[in-house]
Write a protein that holds these residues in place. Sequence first.
Motif, PDB file in Angstrom:
ATOM      1  N   ASP A 241       0.870  -1.206   0.048  1.00 15.92           N
ATOM      2  CA  ASP A 241      -0.060   0.146   0.092  1.00 15.92           C
ATOM      3  C   ASP A 241       0.785   1.096  -0.008  1.00 15.92           C
ATOM      4  N   GLN A 242       1.428   1.700  -1.392  1.00 15.41           N
ATOM      5  CA  GLN A 242       2.333   2.862  -1.407  1.00 15.41           C
ATOM      6  C   GLN A 242       1.514   3.814  -0.613  1.00 15.41           C
ATOM      7  N   GLN A 243       0.485   4.298  -0.709  1.00 18.53           N
ATOM      8  CA  GLN A 243      -0.077   5.688  -0.375  1.00 18.53           C
ATOM      9  C   GLN A 243       0.101   5.544   1.319  1.00 18.53           C
ATOM     10  N   ALA A 244      -0.518   4.675   1.875  1.00 24.51           N
ATOM     11  CA  ALA A 244      -0.242   4.488   3.365  1.00 24.51           C
ATOM     12  C   ALA A 244       1.168   4.529   3.747  1.00 24.51           C
ATOM     13  N   THR A 245       2.046   3.851   3.172  1.00 22.96           N
ATOM     14  CA  THR A 245       3.274   3.694   3.597  1.00 22.96           C
ATOM     15  C   THR A 245       4.049   5.016   3.224  1.00 22.96           C
ATOM     16  N   LEU A 246       3.658   5.736   2.488  1.00 24.61           N
ATOM     17  CA  LEU A 246       4.555   6.942   2.137  1.00 24.61           C
ATOM     18  C   LEU A 246       3.982   7.851   3.399  1.00 24.61           C
ATOM     19  N   MET A 247       2.817   7.878   3.688  1.00 29.61           N
ATOM     20  CA  MET A 247       2.279   8.845   4.580  1.00 29.61           C
ATOM     21  C   MET A 247       2.851   8.502   6.107  1.00 29.61           C
ATOM     22  N   ILE A 248       2.725   7.389   6.309  1.00 34.68           N
ATOM     23  CA  ILE A 248       3.088   6.953   7.653  1.00 34.68           C
ATOM     24  C   ILE A 248       4.701   7.214   7.715  1.00 34.68           C
ATOM     25  N   TYR A 249       5.363   6.927   7.011  1.00 35.47           N
ATOM     26  CA  TYR A 249       6.928   6.992   6.962  1.00 35.47           C
ATOM     27  C   TYR A 249       7.281   8.483   6.771  1.00 35.47           C
ATOM     28  N   GLN A 250       6.517   9.246   6.296  1.00 34.84           N
ATOM     29  CA  GLN A 250       6.688  10.748   6.296  1.00 34.84           C
ATOM     30  C   GLN A 250       6.537  11.465   7.855  1.00 34.84           C
ATOM     31  N   HIS A 251       5.483  10.761   8.339  1.00 33.06           N
ATOM     32  CA  HIS A 251       5.303  11.119   9.749  1.00 33.06           C
ATOM     33  C   HIS A 251       6.454  10.649  10.806  1.00 33.06           C
ATOM     34  N   VAL A 252       6.818   9.445  10.364  1.00 34.04           N
ATOM     35  CA  VAL A 252       8.005   8.811  11.321  1.00 34.04           C
ATOM     36  C   VAL A 252       9.086   9.731  11.462  1.00 34.04           C
ATOM     37  N   ILE A 253       9.589  10.375  10.009  1.00 34.61           N
ATOM     38  CA  ILE A 253      10.664  11.050   9.964  1.00 34.61           C
ATOM     39  C   ILE A 253      10.474  12.281  10.639  1.00 34.61           C
ATOM     40  N   PHE A 254       9.291  12.937  10.488  1.00 34.91           N
ATOM     41  CA  PHE A 254       9.082  14.158  11.026  1.00 34.91           C
ATOM     42  C   PHE A 254       9.022  13.989  12.754  1.00 34.91           C
ATOM     43  N   SER A 255       8.636  12.824  13.131  1.00 41.35           N
ATOM     44  CA  SER A 255       8.730  12.750  14.606  1.00 41.35           C
ATOM     45  C   SER A 255       9.979  12.434  15.056  1.00 41.35           C
ATOM     46  N   LEU A 256      10.948  11.681  14.379  1.00 42.38           N
ATOM     47  CA  LEU A 256      12.372  11.635  14.706  1.00 42.38           C
ATOM     48  C   LEU A 256      13.102  12.981  14.833  1.00 42.38           C
ATOM     49  N   ALA A 257      12.534  13.847  13.927  1.00 45.73           N
ATOM     50  CA  ALA A 257      13.210  15.028  13.857  1.00 45.73           C
ATOM     51  C   ALA A 257      13.144  15.612  15.134  1.00 45.73           C
ATOM     52  N   ARG A 258      12.062  15.578  15.973  1.00 48.44           N
ATOM     53  CA  ARG A 258      11.520  16.425  16.907  1.00 48.44           C
ATOM     54  C   ARG A 258      12.101  15.743  18.306  1.00 48.44           C
ATOM     55  N   MET A 259      12.900  14.635  18.365  1.00 45.58           N
ATOM     56  CA  MET A 259      12.930  13.821  19.567  1.00 45.58           C
ATOM     57  C   MET A 259      14.156  14.291  20.248  1.00 45.58           C
ATOM     58  N   GLN A 260      14.049  14.453  21.628  1.00 46.17           N
ATOM     59  CA  GLN A 260      15.073  15.027  22.596  1.00 46.17           C
ATOM     60  C   GLN A 260      15.954  13.989  22.963  1.00 46.17           C
ATOM     61  N   LEU A 261      16.893  13.756  22.887  1.00 43.39           N
ATOM     62  CA  LEU A 261      17.978  12.553  23.014  1.00 43.39           C
ATOM     63  C   LEU A 261      18.404  12.741  24.377  1.00 43.39           C
ATOM     64  N   SER A 262      18.671  11.671  25.233  1.00 36.21           N
ATOM     65  CA  SER A 262      19.214  11.714  26.367  1.00 36.21           C
ATOM     66  C   SER A 262      20.784  11.303  26.244  1.00 36.21           C
ATOM     67  N   THR A 263      21.485  11.933  27.102  1.00 38.87           N
ATOM     68  CA  THR A 263      23.032  11.667  27.061  1.00 38.87           C
ATOM     69  C   THR A 263      23.551  10.579  28.116  1.00 38.87           C
ATOM     70  N   LYS A 264      22.565   9.968  29.022  1.00 38.64           N
ATOM     71  CA  LYS A 264      22.980   8.825  29.742  1.00 38.64           C
ATOM     72  C   LYS A 264      23.387   7.559  28.862  1.00 38.64           C
ATOM     73  N   PRO A 265      24.560   7.018  29.254  1.00 39.04           N
ATOM     74  CA  PRO A 265      24.922   5.881  28.460  1.00 39.04           C
ATOM     75  C   PRO A 265      24.034   4.771  28.388  1.00 39.04           C
ATOM     76  N   GLU A 266      23.019   4.569  29.374  1.00 34.18           N
ATOM     77  CA  GLU A 266      22.307   3.200  29.290  1.00 34.18           C
ATOM     78  C   GLU A 266      20.995   3.812  28.266  1.00 34.18           C
ATOM     79  N   ASP A 267      20.693   5.158  28.457  1.00 34.49           N
ATOM     80  CA  ASP A 267      19.515   5.301  27.335  1.00 34.49           C
ATOM     81  C   ASP A 267      20.209   5.510  25.900  1.00 34.49           C
ATOM     82  N   MET A 268      21.470   5.866  25.680  1.00 35.47           N
ATOM     83  CA  MET A 268      21.857   5.810  24.387  1.00 35.47           C
ATOM     84  C   MET A 268      21.947   4.567  23.983  1.00 35.47           C
TER      85      MET A 268
END
Length: 839
Positions: free
Chosen positions: A106-133
């Motif tokens: 399902d190309q249409q659904a795949t494209l839209m969900i993957y686009q949302h995934v990339i946008f979500s990844l772009a806004r994540m705040q990463l932890s600097t704790k070794p176990e979290d990393m």
Amino acid sequence: MAVKQNPQDQQQEQEITAAEVAAAAAAAAAAAAANSAVGGVPANPTDEGGGGCGAGGVDVANELNDNADNKTESATGTGKSSCSTERQLHDINGLINIMQAIDPEDQQATLMIYQHVIFSLARMQLSTKPEDMKRFKEEITKVGHFLALPKKKRYLMFYLRIVYQLITQASYETPSCAVAIVFQLFSPDLIIEAVQLLLDLNVQDDSIRKTVGLLCKWISSCNFCQNMNLWIMALLQGLREQEKYLLLDEIALDNLEPLFILMIFPALRPKVAPIVFHMMSTINQTPEVFYKMLPKIPLVIGCLKSQDGTPSDLRSYIQKVVDLTNALMMRFYDNDELYAPIKAALQLYEPSPNCVALARALFENALPRNARVGLVNLGNTCYMNSVLQALAMTSDFVRQILLIESGSLLLLKVQQQLALMHHSLRYELTPSRVLKATRPPGFTPGLQQDSSEFLGYLLDLLHEHEINSGAAQHMDPELGKETQESESALTEEIVAAGVIPYNSNDHVHNQRSNAAVMSPATPTSQPSQPKKPSTIDKTFAGKLSTTYKCLNCSWESRNEDSFRELQLSFPDDKDDCGATNYSVQDLIDYYCSPEKLDGDNQYFCPRCKKLCDAERRIGITQAPRNLILTLKQFKYDQKYHFRTKLMHKVFHDESVIVKVCATDSLQETCTVHYDLYAGVVHAGYSMDSGHYFTFAADQSKNWFKFNDNLVTNSKPQEMHSLTSPNTPYILFYQMCGRSTESSPDGPMHPMVPEPLVPPLTLDELPRTLRDYVKQDNREYSEELKLQRFKRNAKQQNVAGNGTMQRNGYEGDDEDDHMPPPAGGCGGNDLGMNFNRFVY
């Protein structure tokens, strides 16, 4: 982004378009429903850590339409509020759960969900704790696995376009390094193809600079992306193939120092070292890149020496740093004081024989980067080089001067020089013949001179030689209108005394101090009999009318003069211009504004027979095709008896207007519009010292910086951002159109564009000049062949014996150290021709 696909891919796939992405929004609900159908378990709504990623991301409402949001919420079966759904999608595990439920077909659904995934990844705040990393690396690798499942190149290019927009668009915040997982999906061959596609789009330099800078930053934090160094190297090499040398220097200035420091970390060293060595070995003409990292070199070498590890590997890195450092000190050789500490720190390290080759490569790689032909400085001759480069960019002047048929030897030398400056294959020319023929009397060889004085003398000289040789009749008949020069010129004695110009009816010498006079113009020489205008008159001459009105009896006197440049003074009170900083338009308006003559500057009225208060007004009655403006940045200091420089801040207007007046009434008849195309800059605090260089543009608005033999691509912003003591001195404007009045009190008509004069091609040159240029180009090719032969022989000798000494090198073949030879009838005779800033 258009993607070139393999033939087998073209049969099965279609290009991803914006319409296809938009249509995918309607299918997003079905993808979310599938998540519940296969038993996907939503993440704990209270778990905001997300495996060390933290809360954040783009709300689903920002990526999907409202209808899709409602269906997603009910289909997931959570029974929670929309806030719970958002938290689930913000969590990286929630994203993985949704991606597990996607039907790849399902190309249409795949494209839209993957686009949302990339946008979500772009806004994540990463932890600097070794176990979290550590946990984050495992989770983000899973995300990359699902993004790669379609196994289609066009999907990867689609992801890349989204990430590039997130990085470069100002409306977005700097994305999290989590999106770097997209770069990890590309194979080395596909990286090169993707970079080529990106650069072929002619994207803005600032966007590429920002992108490379962020990738250089991520290389130390994205341990899940093992090919980040390949992306950076591909971008650098792609920009080099496009000859974006100025941009490459800017990128190195931003990133070389922090990358160099990362070499002390064993895990990062294999990745960053090739980038560091590439940037160091390809520094173009920006020594600040090298100077910025100088203090870190001993520290990094010391850290490498103190580390445990494979001795041969560490020695290899240290030797490379030592060799490149010595080579760069040879490349930018004119800063011994700055290099003294680094030379002392490197005394224990012997450069390898390869250092000579590195130094040669640094120098030779810089030579072809001249955007246009440069001019060798023959000893404080930058005043001449800067003027010649500005004149060479005056297209109608060059066209006409090259078409003159004259017996004048001086004109021939100037023609040959200009023809070579436009059509030579050399990187630099030696203008010794032009210097000898055009050096003004009193210009002592080897001393710095005033470029404005040289320009005035050169234009007068060309005018006289053309008129006296009878060459005007052979000029291009399509250019310019013939003008009559019937006005008498001011004598040199009157100008030197600072006397206000007066007509034949005013036989009274006005006593005014030299310092208080604002010279109306530089007058031209006037022939006794009307003749056809010279090339100089056609391209640079205009006319102005100066009116004096006695405020006691209303007596008026008017004088009309020709000019080739306007000398613009600065107001005594800056508020006279009504601005915080001066602009060129301010100074033009001030030049043409009425001036009250009182006090020591009173006017001698022929009717009153005494000195009276008066008003002087200057009006342009005939506008030149090319307007030369000299800003009077220098003032004679009565106390110390030398000329000092005014450090006024001037904005170089890219467009100015000149109001043209009627000769008799000085009433405005039309407005002439001009565009800036060249500017001569003076760097220094005195007119008798310092340095001159030029900014100039061709007819396609491509700007260049002419600094003697070094010519680089530039932008108008570089000239606008000049700071003291780098100040504009001579500005060149080209007429681009005019507006005329419909009636004395009516509105102005729209501007009528002025046609551009195309430059002459090599085949359009007169035969003698064309043959001269072709012969010089053939000689240059032979000189290059000879140098390659000597270079190869010398390299074999160095490889066999070695002549390198600590912090320097020796050799007995001077020709081996020289760049491709300079032209203009003879080499430069100055040995290895590095960038000369002669003061």
